[in-house]
Design a protein around this motif. Sequence first.
Motif, mmCIF file in Angstrom:
data_model
loop_
_atom_site.group_PDB
_atom_site.id
_atom_site.type_symbol
_atom_site.label_atom_id
_atom_site.label_comp_id
_atom_site.label_asym_id
_atom_site.label_seq_id
_atom_site.Cartn_x
_atom_site.Cartn_y
_atom_site.Cartn_z
ATOM 1 N N GLU A 184 0.827 -1.210 0.000
ATOM 2 C CA GLU A 184 0.000 0.000 0.000
ATOM 3 C C GLU A 184 0.858 1.256 0.000
ATOM 4 O O GLU A 184 0.581 2.216 -0.734
ATOM 5 C CB GLU A 184 -0.912 -0.025 1.228
ATOM 6 N N ALA A 185 1.925 1.274 0.821
ATOM 7 C CA ALA A 185 2.792 2.445 0.884
ATOM 8 C C ALA A 185 3.543 2.658 -0.428
ATOM 9 O O ALA A 185 3.680 3.796 -0.906
ATOM 10 C CB ALA A 185 3.783 2.291 2.035
ATOM 11 N N VAL A 186 4.017 1.575 -1.034
ATOM 12 C CA VAL A 186 4.699 1.695 -2.333
ATOM 13 C C VAL A 186 3.730 2.198 -3.394
ATOM 14 O O VAL A 186 4.084 3.025 -4.243
ATOM 15 C CB VAL A 186 5.313 0.346 -2.740
ATOM 16 N N GLY A 187 2.487 1.719 -3.338
ATOM 17 C CA GLY A 187 1.480 2.209 -4.276
ATOM 18 C C GLY A 187 1.247 3.701 -4.138
ATOM 19 O O GLY A 187 1.055 4.415 -5.128
ATOM 20 N N LEU A 188 1.266 4.204 -2.891
ATOM 21 C CA LEU A 188 1.137 5.648 -2.673
ATOM 22 C C LEU A 188 2.316 6.396 -3.283
ATOM 23 O O LEU A 188 2.144 7.410 -3.958
ATOM 24 C CB LEU A 188 1.065 5.941 -1.176
ATOM 25 N N ALA A 189 3.527 5.877 -3.044
ATOM 26 C CA ALA A 189 4.715 6.562 -3.531
ATOM 27 C C ALA A 189 4.775 6.586 -5.055
ATOM 28 O O ALA A 189 5.282 7.543 -5.647
ATOM 29 C CB ALA A 189 5.967 5.897 -2.965
ATOM 30 N N LEU A 190 4.253 5.541 -5.689
ATOM 31 C CA LEU A 190 4.312 5.452 -7.152
ATOM 32 C C LEU A 190 2.987 5.823 -7.807
ATOM 33 O O LEU A 190 2.863 5.707 -9.038
ATOM 34 C CB LEU A 190 4.710 4.031 -7.568
ATOM 35 N N THR A 191 2.008 6.257 -7.010
ATOM 36 C CA THR A 191 0.661 6.626 -7.495
ATOM 37 C C THR A 191 0.092 5.552 -8.414
ATOM 38 O O THR A 191 -0.445 5.847 -9.487
ATOM 39 C CB THR A 191 0.680 7.990 -8.226
ATOM 40 N N SER A 192 0.247 4.282 -7.996
ATOM 41 C CA SER A 192 -0.248 3.180 -8.834
ATOM 42 C C SER A 192 -0.664 2.023 -7.933
ATOM 43 O O SER A 192 -0.099 0.945 -7.993
ATOM 44 C CB SER A 192 0.829 2.728 -9.810
#
Length: 275
Positions: A184-192
């Motif tokens: 979830e956090a990586v998705g936030l950082a990559l907006t994906s």
Amino acid sequence: MRPLSEDTARALSAHSFGAPAEDTYDAVWLTLEARGYTVTSFDPLTGTFSASRGDGHGYDVTVSAEGEAALVSALPQSARPLWLGGEDGEDRKWAALWAGAAALLETWAHPPEWRYLTRTNTLELPDFGVEPPPAWAYLDYDIHRRRVRVLKRRGAPPGQLNPALLAVVQRRHPVSSLPGLLKEAVGLALTSRARITLPDELHATKERKDTVGGEVRVLDGSVTREVRWHARVRRGPAWEVWLVAACGAGDDSCDDEWSAVLASLERHARAPSVR
């Protein structure tokens, strides 16, 4: 006192809870752990697990859904004869198990919520406080105010890594939530958020007490991206608080900001865990 027959054990080992099966499964597991049992095997898909303690006493547990409720079977296992009645009777053990699980389920029905104190730049829960990086531009909650998303830049262009901090308060889980929260956090950082794929094995290095981190190569759709991450968890009997940061390298590194976040935990510490 009287011996416990197999037929009586099967009849008395069943108990119904007015809560979802998934929550009930975890509540029974955590209650047994608190009473000195160790889970030796488990399968959440079938709603089963086995637990035992040092004296050889154990349970084979099955949790099944009954509409919006859950039926639990906790069948005792022991090399020694089992008894009803007395200080160590199976009936007293079951009563303690049901009471402990019910108390957890009741507590989980009233979750805490994050609030943000603008004057002190503090995200706060009962007995817990943390300061997100003050220069980061974006802070938002989910609808239940149990998740907070903090981003370094507001409106970063698609495809550009935007360092992110995820703060989550949730009911305690027997199995670590780190893989899902990191995704979830990586998705936030990559907006994906929907396209992120983590490797099957997540390698973490202990950074300090209750804190781990590492580097991970993720798939953003079909594109490989390198992400540096950090995570901190604080667990209480019923709740756990996670802080997960996903960053990059160079200008997108957040090691200094993460160290400042951890330092703020010490300033706001008032108790060892969220109640």
